[in-house]
Design a protein around this motif. Structure first.
Motif, PDB file in Angstrom:
ATOM      1  N   LEU A 321     -23.425  27.592 -23.582  1.00 63.58           N
ATOM      2  CA  LEU A 321     -23.855  26.396 -22.856  1.00 63.58           C
ATOM      3  C   LEU A 321     -24.847  26.835 -21.783  1.00 63.58           C
ATOM      4  O   LEU A 321     -24.452  27.296 -20.712  1.00 63.58           O
ATOM      5  N   PHE A 322     -26.126  26.721 -22.096  1.00 61.21           N
ATOM      6  CA  PHE A 322     -27.169  27.209 -21.198  1.00 61.21           C
ATOM      7  C   PHE A 322     -27.471  26.210 -20.093  1.00 61.21           C
ATOM      8  O   PHE A 322     -27.820  26.578 -18.972  1.00 61.21           O
ATOM      9  N   GLY A 323     -27.352  24.905 -20.382  1.00 63.69           N
ATOM     10  CA  GLY A 323     -27.595  23.876 -19.381  1.00 63.69           C
ATOM     11  C   GLY A 323     -29.064  23.573 -19.196  1.00 63.69           C
ATOM     12  O   GLY A 323     -29.874  23.715 -20.117  1.00 63.69           O
ATOM     13  N   THR A 353     -16.604  28.911 -26.441  1.00 61.90           N
ATOM     14  CA  THR A 353     -17.811  28.574 -25.674  1.00 61.90           C
ATOM     15  C   THR A 353     -17.962  29.530 -24.499  1.00 61.90           C
ATOM     16  O   THR A 353     -16.971  29.971 -23.910  1.00 61.90           O
ATOM     17  N   ILE A 354     -19.193  29.847 -24.169  1.00 62.33           N
ATOM     18  CA  ILE A 354     -19.529  30.642 -22.991  1.00 62.33           C
ATOM     19  C   ILE A 354     -20.479  29.795 -22.154  1.00 62.33           C
ATOM     20  O   ILE A 354     -21.592  29.489 -22.586  1.00 62.33           O
ATOM     21  N   VAL A 363     -18.132  30.922 -17.380  1.00 61.52           N
ATOM     22  CA  VAL A 363     -16.885  30.241 -17.707  1.00 61.52           C
ATOM     23  C   VAL A 363     -16.716  30.250 -19.217  1.00 61.52           C
ATOM     24  O   VAL A 363     -17.586  29.754 -19.937  1.00 61.52           O
ATOM     25  N   CYS A 364     -15.591  30.836 -19.670  1.00 67.24           N
ATOM     26  CA  CYS A 364     -15.364  30.952 -21.106  1.00 67.24           C
ATOM     27  C   CYS A 364     -14.155  30.113 -21.509  1.00 67.24           C
ATOM     28  O   CYS A 364     -13.181  29.994 -20.756  1.00 67.24           O
ATOM     29  N   LYS A 365     -14.207  29.550 -22.679  1.00 66.67           N
ATOM     30  CA  LYS A 365     -13.088  28.777 -23.224  1.00 66.67           C
ATOM     31  C   LYS A 365     -12.770  29.267 -24.624  1.00 66.67           C
ATOM     32  O   LYS A 365     -13.668  29.546 -25.414  1.00 66.67           O
ATOM     33  N   LYS A 366     -11.463  29.344 -24.901  1.00 68.83           N
ATOM     34  CA  LYS A 366     -11.034  29.818 -26.211  1.00 68.83           C
ATOM     35  C   LYS A 366     -10.955  28.643 -27.191  1.00 68.83           C
ATOM     36  O   LYS A 366     -10.770  27.515 -26.818  1.00 68.83           O
TER      37      LYS A 366
END
Length: 366
Positions: A321-323, A353-354, A363-366
């Motif tokens: 997620l670069f934004g 997601t990174i 912020v990372c999500k599994k």
């Protein structure tokens, strides 16, 4: 040798040279009139490793379908301007030149545009060059450039071909014309408002004097004063209401003008985001690591109208997620540090997601 004899000889020599030039030109003209076009050579001067958008076969087909006479036509009868205009109508052609050689060969030289990326967003299928020129992707195009997908809405219609800056300037001029037209709509209201103000001023100046010459009594005078007072009150209410209505109409037009100005700001912001997208793709393409790492660029327009980007990497099954396309180099540096100190030890398949949109954190999500 005398001076006059020398001048006479020089004059004769130059007369002979001029006569030869005229004769040679006439002879070449006669030969050219009798010569016909025997062959056609088409050259695309800037085909590269990326591929090509235009080929010699395509150009031959265009000329054939257009009905422009070439092979077997007298050299001077070939409409070179029409050929150049026919080829230049295709947005992916940058420059073209056509001429017929003395031997009767029709030479056509074409320079194609060099796209930076391909847009496959929101019903659009177009190439965009680095300077912001957009054109529809040809059916038979074979060009390897980064592809931008997603729900992103660029600041031009899907059918548009040309400079994006030119399109934005045209739209801004249209809005300026609309604002000026609305301003002209105010003029009658201003005149009505001025007339109403004059009526109010005249109302304030309305006075009565006792008519002594008619031997007017107090009761008659008081009756006239009461009648005038009622009339002034009625007119005052009418003028005030009219003033409110006129002011509301002027404010309504002013609100329309402000809405048009917001459109202009939105257009400029949309163009700014579009150019940031081009700069972002250039940054990725100029870096050997990111050029091989970034497989897909997904762009989307947020509810607020801002442009945000997501990246699909080659090294894992996660999404980056670069934004927004601000501080691009800082975000890439942060991501690269996380690659080296984080994912290399944790594992490339650990997260779904990174997110690097936030300052000084990942912020990372599994």
């Amino acid at each position: 040798m005398s001076r006059y004899l020398r001048y006479s000889l020089l004059t004769l020599v130059w007369v002979a040279v001029a006569a030869y030039i005229v004769f040679a030109g006439s002879a070449a003209r006669r030969v050219r009139l009798s010569k016909k076009v025997g062959s056609m050579e088409i050259e695309v001067v800037d085909s590269s490793s990326q591929g090509h958008l235009v080929s010699a076969a395509m150009v031959r087909a265009w000329i054939s379908h257009s009905g422009i006479k070439t092979l077997g036509t007298a050299v001077d009868a070939v409409d070179l301007t029409a050929i150049e205009q026919l080829i230049a109508r295709n947005g992916f052609v940058d420059k073209t030149a056509a001429y017929v050689s003395y031997e009767g060969t029709l030479h056509i030289t074409i320079s194609q545009r060099k796209p930076l990326l391909r847009l496959l967003t929101d019903g659009m299928n177009a190439y965009v060059t680095g300077d912001g020129y957009v054109f529809a992707a040809p059916r038979a195009s074979s060009l390897y450039v980064p592809v931008v997908t997603g729900s992103y809405r660029p600041p031009f219609p899907a059918s548009y071909v040309g400079s994006v800056r030119g399109h934005i300037d045209h739209r801004l001029r249209e809005i300026d014309d609309r604002i000026a037209e609305l301003e002209r709509d105010k003029y009658p209201l201003y005149r009505r408002e001025l007339e109403n103000d004059r009526n109010i001023s005249a109302l304030r100046r309305m006075r009565l004097k006792r008519q002594w010459w008619r031997l007017e009594g107090s009761q008659e005078f008081d009756a006239r004063v009461d009648a005038l007072r009622e009339k002034k009150a009625e007119l005052r209410r009418s003028y005030r209401y009219r003033s409110i209505v006129i002011r509301q109409q002027i404010e309504h037009i002013a609100a329309q003008q402000e809405a048009e100005r917001r459109k202009q700001k939105k257009l400029e912001k949309s163009y700014e985001d579009f150019m940031k997208l081009l700069t972002f793709v250039e940054t990725v393409e100029d870096d050997d690591f990111w050029r091989s790492e970034v497989v897909q660029i997904t762009a989307q327009t947020t509810p607020s109208g801002a442009l945000e980007v997501e990246l699909t990497p080659r090294s894992g099954r996660y999404t980056i997620l670069f934004g927004r396309l601000d501080d691009v180099e800082r975000k890439f540096d942060k991501l690269l540090r996380f690659y080296r100190s984080g994912l290399s030890s944790i594992g490339w398949s650990e997260y779904r997601t990174i997110d690097i949109r936030y300052n000084d954190q990942v912020v990372c999500k599994k």
